[in-house]
Design a protein around this motif. Structure first.
Motif, mmCIF file in Angstrom:
data_model
loop_
_atom_site.group_PDB
_atom_site.id
_atom_site.type_symbol
_atom_site.label_atom_id
_atom_site.label_comp_id
_atom_site.label_asym_id
_atom_site.label_seq_id
_atom_site.Cartn_x
_atom_site.Cartn_y
_atom_site.Cartn_z
ATOM 1 N N GLY A 6 -2.567 -23.130 29.437
ATOM 2 C CA GLY A 6 -1.768 -22.768 28.264
ATOM 3 C C GLY A 6 -0.991 -21.499 28.495
ATOM 4 O O GLY A 6 0.146 -21.352 28.047
ATOM 5 N N GLY A 9 2.277 -22.122 30.196
ATOM 6 C CA GLY A 9 3.339 -22.525 29.266
ATOM 7 C C GLY A 9 3.908 -21.349 28.513
ATOM 8 O O GLY A 9 5.115 -21.266 28.272
ATOM 9 N N THR A 10 3.047 -20.405 28.143
ATOM 10 C CA THR A 10 3.516 -19.216 27.445
ATOM 11 C C THR A 10 4.444 -18.402 28.335
ATOM 12 O O THR A 10 5.521 -17.938 27.903
ATOM 13 N N LEU A 12 6.131 -19.499 30.888
ATOM 14 C CA LEU A 12 7.360 -20.261 31.113
ATOM 15 C C LEU A 12 8.315 -20.127 29.925
ATOM 16 O O LEU A 12 9.532 -19.999 30.104
ATOM 17 N N SER A 13 7.758 -20.132 28.704
ATOM 18 C CA SER A 13 8.618 -19.962 27.535
ATOM 19 C C SER A 13 9.285 -18.595 27.540
ATOM 20 O O SER A 13 10.439 -18.451 27.123
ATOM 21 N N ARG A 16 12.212 -18.782 29.956
ATOM 22 C CA ARG A 16 13.347 -19.515 29.377
ATOM 23 C C ARG A 16 14.033 -18.710 28.271
ATOM 24 O O ARG A 16 15.261 -18.657 28.190
ATOM 25 N N SER A 49 0.599 -23.762 18.194
ATOM 26 C CA SER A 49 0.204 -25.168 18.115
ATOM 27 C C SER A 49 -0.904 -25.381 17.107
ATOM 28 O O SER A 49 -1.497 -26.450 17.020
ATOM 29 N N GLU A 63 1.546 -19.881 21.505
ATOM 30 C CA GLU A 63 2.018 -20.699 22.614
ATOM 31 C C GLU A 63 3.352 -20.205 23.173
ATOM 32 O O GLU A 63 4.095 -20.962 23.773
ATOM 33 N N THR A 66 10.299 -19.385 21.517
ATOM 34 C CA THR A 66 11.417 -20.299 21.690
ATOM 35 C C THR A 66 12.645 -19.716 20.989
ATOM 36 O O THR A 66 12.517 -18.771 20.180
#
Length: 438
Positions: A6, A9-10, A12-13, A16, A49, A63, A66
């Motif tokens: 997890g 993913g954090t 990676l966000s 981005r 989430s 998470e 965005t």
């Protein structure tokens, strides 16, 4: 394990999100000098989430992040005020420019103006009064009369020329209004379709704002925003743009317009005709007064004086001409037959109110020019203040964008470092746990 994956993913966000920050800041910097460009700001949104449930509990810590939206930094109320004040400024600037040009053509006070020609004309009659038999003095009266008539004709011609130029200008402005209205309606349609497809329409909105401002400058147009974001534009209370439909703009004689169109129309229907009518009245007074007094005198042969000027009231000052070419026909004497004096010439030097009327006309016009100039300066100051406020709200500040880029860069590096750390943790967990050296 789930927590570790997890965290990937954090991280990676974060990569981005900060990449978007860098892209938007770079786009702002690239468009710093683009007309009408509104700076963008990335609005982040925290991701979670967690799902509310009676018998479950979320034990994570978020998470990541965005992009919530890429916001155009606009203030609808400020935009409306800017458009309104720009419309008023355009009206005053157009009026001031034309009136100043006309004032220069009038050339008062000056040695070559109409007023100077009037004084010379009266002085010529005084010179003739002191020497009624002098051929040179008689010729001087005719010469200065022609100079005066010509000066009036030239000034009327200048006014007529300005009116013709402004009529062409008005036609050009109407054409520009129709082109801008058509383009704005097309942008309304494009923006609606683009945003319905989930695509950013910020650039299209920038172009539409520029057109809305231009329509205000041209006509004093009022722009309202529909709930779906489309612009409706009205001019003098009549719709010009309704959603994706543009009407054809034409001058309505009963309507009152703002902007450049309103200024030019007012010049053509009121200001310039009023001044031309004033010149016609001056010329009429000159011709009638001089002709009436001249008819009371006698020329060099002892004959009654005829018309000194020709003037057609239906045509106005442009028709003023000296009717006499022979100096002997100048009726300087008040006595007929063989007797001679300069009494009628003396009376002709003082007859009529044309000089005072002309002075009053010019002074009134000069006062009007000065008043419009002051109003223009005041409006320019107000509009400039609003433009500064708009620039602070929507303009690109290079220092601010640089700080944003550095912040995003550091955050990007931190997210990348988090991924590196997680990679090392997972490598230890997966490949090294439980291994015992021999």
């Amino acid at each position: 394990m789930a927590g570790s994956f997890g965290s990937i993913g954090t991280a990676l966000s974060g990569l981005r999100y900060n990449q978007v920050l860098l892209d938007v800041a770079g786009n702002n910097i690239s468009n710093a000098d683009t007309e009408g460009y509104v700076r963008r700001r990335v609005v982040g949104s925290s991701v979670s989430s967690a799902v509310p449930a009676l018998w479950s509990r979320y034990d994570g810590h978020g998470e990541g992040v965005t992009v919530g939206e890429v916001r155009r930094m606009v203030d609808p109320l400020l935009d409306a005020r800017v458009r309104r004040e720009h419309g008023m400024l355009s009206y005053l600037q157009t009026t001031s420019t034309v009136l100043s040009r006309v004032e220069e053509g009038i050339g008062e006070p000056g040695a070559n103006g109409v007023h100077a020609a009037m004084l010379d004309f009266r002085n010529a009659w005084q010179d003739l009064a002191t020497n009624p038999g002098g051929a040179a003095a008689r010729q001087q009266v005719l010469g200065r009369a022609e100079t005066l008539a010509q000066a009036l004709r030239v000034q009327v011609s200048n006014i007529a020329g300005e009116e013709a130029d402004q009529q062409v200008h008005l036609t050009s402005l109407v054409s520009e209004v129709n082109t801008a209205a058509t383009d704005l309606a097309a942008l309304n349609r494009s923006i609606l379709v683009t945003e319905a497809n989930g695509t950013d329409a910020g650039t299209l909105r920038d172009r539409r704002d520029v057109l809305a401002l231009r329509l205000s400058e041209l006509t004093g147009a009022t722009t309202t925003v529909r709930p779906d974001g489309q612009f409706d534009v009205s001019v003098a209370g009549s719709p010009l743009v309704s959603g994706d439909t543009a009407s054809t703009f034409a001058i309505d004689p009963a309507a009152t317009y703002g902007g450049a169109v309103g200024a030019v129309r007012n010049l053509l229907t009121t200001t310039l005709p009023a001044y031309r009518a004033g010149l016609d009245a001056v010329a009429a007074d000159l011709a009638n007064a001089v002709n009436a007094q001249h008819a009371l005198g006698f020329d060099a042969s002892g004959n009654p004086g005829g018309a000194f000027f020709t003037f057609d009231p239906a045509v106005g000052a442009s028709s003023l001409q000296v009717a006499i070419t022979d100096p002997d026909l100048v009726a300087a004497s008040s006595l007929g037959g063989t007797a001679r004096n300069g009494d009628n010439a003396d009376a002709l030097s003082r007859v009529g109110t044309y000089a005072d009327a002309y002075q009053k006309l010019v002074n009134g016009f000069g006062t009007q020019v000065a008043a419009v100039g002051r109003q223009t300066a005041n409006q320019a100051a107000l509009t400039g203040s609003l433009d500064d406020a708009w620039e602070q709200q929507a303009g690109v500040n290079l220092d601010e964008e640089t700080v944003t880029m550095l912040t995003a860069q550091r955050a990007y590096e931190a997210a990348a470092r988090l991924l590196t750390t997680l990679d090392e943790v997972l490598d230890t967990l997966i490949n090294r746990t439980g291994i015992v050296g021999r």
